[in-house]
Design a protein around this motif. Structure first.
Motif, PDB file in Angstrom:
ATOM      1  N   THR A   1      30.558 144.003  36.478  1.00 14.08           N
ATOM      2  CA  THR A   1      31.615 143.083  36.545  1.00 14.08           C
ATOM      3  C   THR A   1      32.602 143.217  37.508  1.00 14.08           C
ATOM      4  OG1 THR A   1      30.823 142.506  34.247  1.00 14.08           O
ATOM      5  CG2 THR A   1      32.978 141.902  34.807  1.00 14.08           C
ATOM      6  N   TYR A   2      33.028 141.958  38.115  1.00  9.03           N
ATOM      7  CA  TYR A   2      34.147 142.273  38.834  1.00  9.03           C
ATOM      8  C   TYR A   2      35.112 141.282  38.429  1.00  9.03           C
ATOM      9  CZ  TYR A   2      36.648 142.331  43.623  1.00  9.03           C
ATOM     10  OH  TYR A   2      37.274 142.223  44.616  1.00  9.03           O
ATOM     11  N   ILE A   3      36.504 141.905  38.088  1.00 10.18           N
ATOM     12  CA  ILE A   3      37.569 141.198  37.636  1.00 10.18           C
ATOM     13  C   ILE A   3      38.689 141.194  38.868  1.00 10.18           C
ATOM     14  CG2 ILE A   3      39.376 140.857  35.929  1.00 10.18           C
ATOM     15  CD1 ILE A   3      37.229 142.487  34.128  1.00 10.18           C
ATOM     16  N   VAL A   4      39.234 140.068  39.222  1.00  9.00           N
ATOM     17  CA  VAL A   4      39.829 139.936  40.286  1.00  9.00           C
ATOM     18  C   VAL A   4      41.423 139.516  39.666  1.00  9.00           C
ATOM     19  CG1 VAL A   4      40.537 138.934  42.554  1.00  9.00           C
ATOM     20  CG2 VAL A   4      38.527 139.611  42.215  1.00  9.00           C
ATOM     21  N   PHE A   5      42.423 140.174  39.979  1.00  9.41           N
ATOM     22  CA  PHE A   5      43.800 139.849  39.622  1.00  9.41           C
ATOM     23  C   PHE A   5      44.490 138.946  40.709  1.00  9.41           C
ATOM     24  CE2 PHE A   5      44.805 143.747  36.873  1.00  9.41           C
ATOM     25  CZ  PHE A   5      43.390 144.038  36.656  1.00  9.41           C
ATOM     26  N   ASN A   6      44.261 137.667  40.496  1.00  8.63           N
ATOM     27  CA  ASN A   6      44.765 136.696  41.764  1.00  8.63           C
ATOM     28  C   ASN A   6      45.956 135.997  41.547  1.00  8.63           C
ATOM     29  OD1 ASN A   6      44.906 134.758  43.413  1.00  8.63           O
ATOM     30  ND2 ASN A   6      42.823 133.595  42.695  1.00  8.63           N
ATOM     31  N   ASN A   7      46.846 136.712  42.337  1.00  6.33           N
ATOM     32  CA  ASN A   7      48.205 136.306  42.119  1.00  6.33           C
ATOM     33  C   ASN A   7      48.921 135.517  43.194  1.00  6.33           C
ATOM     34  OD1 ASN A   7      48.983 138.378  43.874  1.00  6.33           O
ATOM     35  ND2 ASN A   7      49.453 139.755  42.128  1.00  6.33           N
ATOM     36  N   SER A   8      48.087 135.395  44.319  1.00  6.38           N
ATOM     37  CA  SER A   8      48.481 134.782  45.721  1.00  6.38           C
ATOM     38  C   SER A   8      49.412 135.482  46.494  1.00  6.38           C
ATOM     39  CB  SER A   8      48.798 133.270  45.529  1.00  6.38           C
ATOM     40  OG  SER A   8      47.762 132.533  44.742  1.00  6.38           O
ATOM     41  N   VAL A   9      49.532 136.716  46.311  1.00  8.25           N
ATOM     42  CA  VAL A   9      50.571 137.653  47.189  1.00  8.25           C
ATOM     43  C   VAL A   9      50.172 138.980  47.193  1.00  8.25           C
ATOM     44  CG1 VAL A   9      52.777 136.239  46.672  1.00  8.25           C
ATOM     45  CG2 VAL A   9      52.289 138.040  45.156  1.00  8.25           C
ATOM     46  N   TYR A  10      50.472 139.474  48.155  1.00  9.03           N
ATOM     47  CA  TYR A  10      50.323 141.126  48.099  1.00  9.03           C
ATOM     48  C   TYR A  10      51.542 141.818  47.456  1.00  9.03           C
ATOM     49  CZ  TYR A  10      46.642 140.625  51.671  1.00  9.03           C
ATOM     50  OH  TYR A  10      45.538 140.164  52.378  1.00  9.03           O
ATOM     51  N   GLY A  11      51.565 141.896  46.065  1.00 10.05           N
ATOM     52  CA  GLY A  11      52.913 142.303  45.358  1.00 10.05           C
ATOM     53  C   GLY A  11      53.136 144.004  45.630  1.00 10.05           C
ATOM     54  N   LEU A  12      52.281 144.755  46.127  1.00  4.06           N
ATOM     55  CA  LEU A  12      52.458 145.896  46.215  1.00  4.06           C
ATOM     56  C   LEU A  12      52.940 146.358  47.649  1.00  4.06           C
ATOM     57  CD1 LEU A  12      52.084 148.808  44.733  1.00  4.06           C
ATOM     58  CD2 LEU A  12      50.214 149.334  46.538  1.00  4.06           C
ATOM     59  N   THR A  13      53.274 145.422  48.466  1.00  7.06           N
ATOM     60  CA  THR A  13      53.768 145.361  49.705  1.00  7.06           C
ATOM     61  C   THR A  13      54.949 144.363  50.041  1.00  7.06           C
ATOM     62  OG1 THR A  13      51.917 144.251  50.553  1.00  7.06           O
ATOM     63  CG2 THR A  13      51.790 146.563  50.783  1.00  7.06           C
ATOM     64  N   LYS A  14      55.600 144.112  48.731  1.00  2.14           N
ATOM     65  CA  LYS A  14      56.692 143.031  49.067  1.00  2.14           C
ATOM     66  C   LYS A  14      56.295 141.689  49.070  1.00  2.14           C
ATOM     67  CE  LYS A  14      59.382 146.574  48.724  1.00  2.14           C
ATOM     68  NZ  LYS A  14      58.471 147.405  47.615  1.00  2.14           N
ATOM     69  N   GLY A  15      55.176 141.243  48.597  1.00  4.44           N
ATOM     70  CA  GLY A  15      55.012 139.760  48.530  1.00  4.44           C
ATOM     71  C   GLY A  15      54.509 138.852  49.476  1.00  4.44           C
ATOM     72  N   GLN A  16      53.782 139.259  50.686  1.00  7.16           N
ATOM     73  CA  GLN A  16      53.306 138.622  51.617  1.00  7.16           C
ATOM     74  C   GLN A  16      52.262 137.333  50.869  1.00  7.16           C
ATOM     75  OE1 GLN A  16      53.303 141.855  51.555  1.00  7.16           O
ATOM     76  NE2 GLN A  16      54.009 142.736  53.567  1.00  7.16           N
ATOM     77  N   GLY A  17      52.186 136.630  51.673  1.00  2.31           N
ATOM     78  CA  GLY A  17      51.107 135.363  51.164  1.00  2.31           C
ATOM     79  C   GLY A  17      49.719 136.070  51.260  1.00  2.31           C
ATOM     80  N   SER A  18      48.866 136.011  50.173  1.00  2.00           N
ATOM     81  CA  SER A  18      47.570 136.508  50.237  1.00  2.00           C
ATOM     82  C   SER A  18      46.360 135.430  50.468  1.00  2.00           C
ATOM     83  CB  SER A  18      47.270 137.176  48.781  1.00  2.00           C
ATOM     84  OG  SER A  18      46.806 135.978  48.056  1.00  2.00           O
ATOM     85  N   PRO A  19      45.064 135.795  50.472  1.00  2.00           N
ATOM     86  CA  PRO A  19      44.147 134.933  50.988  1.00  2.00           C
ATOM     87  C   PRO A  19      44.019 133.566  50.033  1.00  2.00           C
ATOM     88  CG  PRO A  19      43.204 136.915  51.160  1.00  2.00           C
ATOM     89  CD  PRO A  19      44.549 137.264  50.470  1.00  2.00           C
ATOM     90  N   THR A  20      44.577 133.732  48.804  1.00  2.22           N
ATOM     91  CA  THR A  20      44.658 132.563  48.134  1.00  2.22           C
ATOM     92  C   THR A  20      45.861 131.607  47.952  1.00  2.22           C
ATOM     93  OG1 THR A  20      45.108 133.726  45.920  1.00  2.22           O
ATOM     94  CG2 THR A  20      42.976 133.493  46.320  1.00  2.22           C
ATOM     95  N   LEU A  21      46.715 131.996  49.091  1.00  7.58           N
ATOM     96  CA  LEU A  21      47.834 131.017  48.982  1.00  7.58           C
ATOM     97  C   LEU A  21      47.749 129.935  49.970  1.00  7.58           C
ATOM     98  CD1 LEU A  21      50.872 131.061  47.826  1.00  7.58           C
ATOM     99  CD2 LEU A  21      51.640 131.808  50.049  1.00  7.58           C
TER     100      LEU A  21
END
Ligand code: SF4
Length: 310
Positions: free
Chosen positions: A117-137
């Motif tokens: 089972t693969y569970i993705v935490f999808n928040n649309s940003v790279y939180g750990l590296t200060k919030g750049q837009g991620s692939p779902t933004l």
């Protein structure tokens, strides 16, 4: 009398250092609730993660855990499952990790149908590296730490999962851990590669997809709704019927584009197909009888193979 495991029995004693109010808390809680509901002993569970805020999750779960490399969670989790098919394997990671650098693994894990089972935490940003837009933004959106709006469009992870061959595809909301826990139970009990995209709030960096945004539209009604309450049925009843399979895939992909005033959650697509482990067992019945880790290879005669290679 057998001990009944509670969600707290799956909590480690590690200090959780996510930001206050992070949606990750809801996800780890849901995982612990689901494991307790299934009464899986911690020594029979292995939790893998990639890199990012979500990558810390295995540290917080009382089970075997492995914090792998950026984007590499799926090959490691699949390898563990194939080595020890008696384990319940969970792979966890963020959307940047899984849909960005890990996207090739994401696609190829789907077509193999290894039972995990693969569970993705999808928040649309790279939180750990200060919030750049991620692939779902999506294109044109600008979260608070971005100097300009996104210049490129986001991907649709559910459509990609259905197209790649995942045999259980679902979406959930991190701040509804009870519902998420029930989907995790269904995903774990499904034989094959299960995928849950979890809409996860990042109150530190994503000021667009907030808890308030998910919970209320402009009219004040809820933005999220459950597919099961609308009569939607993503289950393929006859996997041998190509017409039905295509119709259910098209239905799931069409539904995955519903995003805005209303967003569906629940099971989009579900089909029972032979797993990778089934295929291995068909080729080598010994694989089906015992896990690889328990197999004694010490008496194996390699001479014919070495002779062939000389
Ligand atoms: Fe959660 Fe965002 Fe903080 Fe990371 S940066 S821990 S995703 S709130």
């Amino acid at each position: 009398m057998a001990t009944v495991l509670k969600p707290r029995d799956y909590k480690s004693d590690a200090h959780i250092n996510w930001c206050p109010g992070c949606g990750d808390f809801g996800i780890v809680t849901a995982v612990q609730m689901a494991l307790a509901e299934m009464q899986i002993p911690p020594h029979k569970i292995a939790v893998f993660s990639g890199i990012g805020c979500s990558g810390k999750t295995p540290h917080y779960i009382h089970a075997y855990g492995y914090h792998t490399l950026h984007g590499r969670v799926l090959p490691v989790a699949a390898g563990a499952k194939l080595s020890n098919k008696d384990l319940t394997v969970l792979a966890l990671g963020g959307d940047g990790d899984g849909y960005g650098i890990g996207s090739g693994y994401f696609v190829n894990a789907g077509r193999r149908n290894v039972d995990f089972t693969y569970i993705v935490f999808n928040n649309s940003v790279y939180g750990l590296t200060k919030g750049q837009g991620s692939p779902t933004l999506s294109k044109g959106l600008q979260t608070k730490s971005m100097p300009e709006a996104a210049i490129q469009d986001g991907i649709n992870p559910l459509a990609l999962a259905v197209s790649s061959g995942y045999t259980f595809v679902a979406r959930a909301f991190a701040l509804d851990p009870k519902n998420l826990a029930s989907l995790i139970v269904a995903a774990v009990q499904h034989r094959g590669s299960s995928f849950i995209d979890v809409l996860q709030t990042c109150p530190t960096y994503n000021d667009l997809y907030t808890a308030e945004w998910y919970n209320h539209t402009k009219d004040g009604g809820p933005r999220l709704y459950r597919l099961a309450e609308t009569g939607y049925d993503g289950k393929v009843t006859d996997p041998g019927n190509a017409d039905e399979v295509i119709a259910k895939k098209v239905q799931a992909i069409a539904k995955s584009y519903e995003w805005g005033e209303k967003i569906p959650t629940g099971v989009y697509y579900d089909i029972d197909l032979p797993t990778y482990e089934d295929e291995l067992t068909a080729r080598n019945p010994r694989y089906g009888r015992e896990p690889l880790v328990a197999t004694d290879f010490s008496d194996r005669n390699l001479d014919p193979l070495l002779d062939a290679l000389r």
